[in-house]
Design an enzyme around this catalytic site. Structure first.
Site: not given
Length: 299
Positions: A16-17, A206, A208, A239, A248
């Site tokens: 997803r991300d 989370h 990056h 993003c 990420n």
């Protein structure tokens, strides 16, 4: 020497991300092969897709097919921005949902055209209803450290937003360094405060890797007591609403670091790199992360 946990949980967010910001569309079948290979590598928690408008994120237009085509094992998250997305996710059979809000008002408005408090007001009845249905809900807290538009975010603002979610009965907080500007000290300080404030909630970090400090930030979060981390295979991601944010932190590099620190994850790095091989031909940028490069060079 600081104490370390014996085990850590890796939540793979690549499907997803990792893919949402990819410039070219990845076919559903190729996504499903990627997900299946990740499952074979040992992932028990994964972020599969998001139920968002395909107008804004075309890469996620096949969310129902992804949920239907994925073997059910472990906890599988889908991102849901609003009531329509939540209903569509539940209808598809999803059992673990993620909602998201930015601590920064400006980021939140550019992301979903609402202020942070407008988002919270809209989400509250939805989350309360989901918890009545015993649905697992994680809250993704964007721009918890820095915002590309507003700069530094105060820890108190992040904690206050998290407190609202905790009061609603949220199961997990995923606290994000969305643009990769946090330092190890900032990571340690914020997560220490969050864990002390909300010891009953699953706490996930989370990061990056924009400034190549994600691994150091993870070590600092470990010192603070965090044992759950969102990572993306191949370091894929970014993003679309956060200028300057790169991928990420790479799952394979995190798993390697943790294993070298005698922290077990249950993930097979070779099988993880095999999964990256399956998706690499379909992404725009070559995968050049440390462990994946070593894996390819030794074949």
């Amino acid at each position: 020497m600081f104490s370390l946990p014996k085990n850590a949980t890796i939540i793979e967010v690549g499907p997803r991300d990792g893919l949402q910001n990819e410039g070219k569309l990845v076919q559903t079948e190729d996504k499903l092969q990627f997900i299946s290979a990740l499952q074979k590598a040992g992932f028990q928690e994964m972020e599969l897709t998001s139920f968002v408008s395909p107008k804004w994120v075309p890469q996620m237009a096949d969310s129902k097919d992804i949920v239907a085509g994925t073997e059910k094992m472990g906890r599988q998250f889908v991102l849901t921005p609003n009531e329509r997305g939540i209903n569509a996710a539940l209808e598809s059979g999803a059992q673990s949902l993620a909602v998201f809000v930015g601590v920064s008002n400006t980021f939140n408005q550019k992301n979903i055209n609402k202020t942070t408090q407008e988002s919270m007001a809209a989400l509250k009845p939805l989350v309360l209803d989901l918890k009545k249905q015993n649905v697992f809900v994680r809250a993704c807290i964007s721009t918890a450290f820095y915002c590309p538009f507003e700069g530094a975010i105060s820890p108190e603002a992040t904690i206050d937003l998290c407190r609202e979610f905790v009061d609603w009965g949220i199961d997990e907080l995923s606290v994000a360094d969305t643009i990769g500007m946090a330092s190890p000290k900032e990571s340690y300080d914020l997560f220490t405060k969050l864990i002390n404030e909300f010891p009953e909630v699953l706490m996930t970090a989370h990061f990056h890797d924009t400034r190549r400090m994600a691994l150091a930030n993870i070590v600092s979060a470990l010192q603070a007591g965090v044992t759950r981390f969102d990572t993306s295979a191949g370091g894929l991601g970014g993003c679309p609403f956060a200028p300057g944010a790169t991928g990420n932190v790479a799952t394979e590099d995190v798993v390697n670091m943790l294993h070298r620190m005698d922290i077990q994850t249950g993930i097979d790095i070779d099988l993880l790199c095999t999964a990256i091989e399956k998706i690499e031909p379909y992404v725009t940028n070559p995968v050049t992360t440390g462990m994946y490069t070593l894996y390819k060079n030794r074949l």
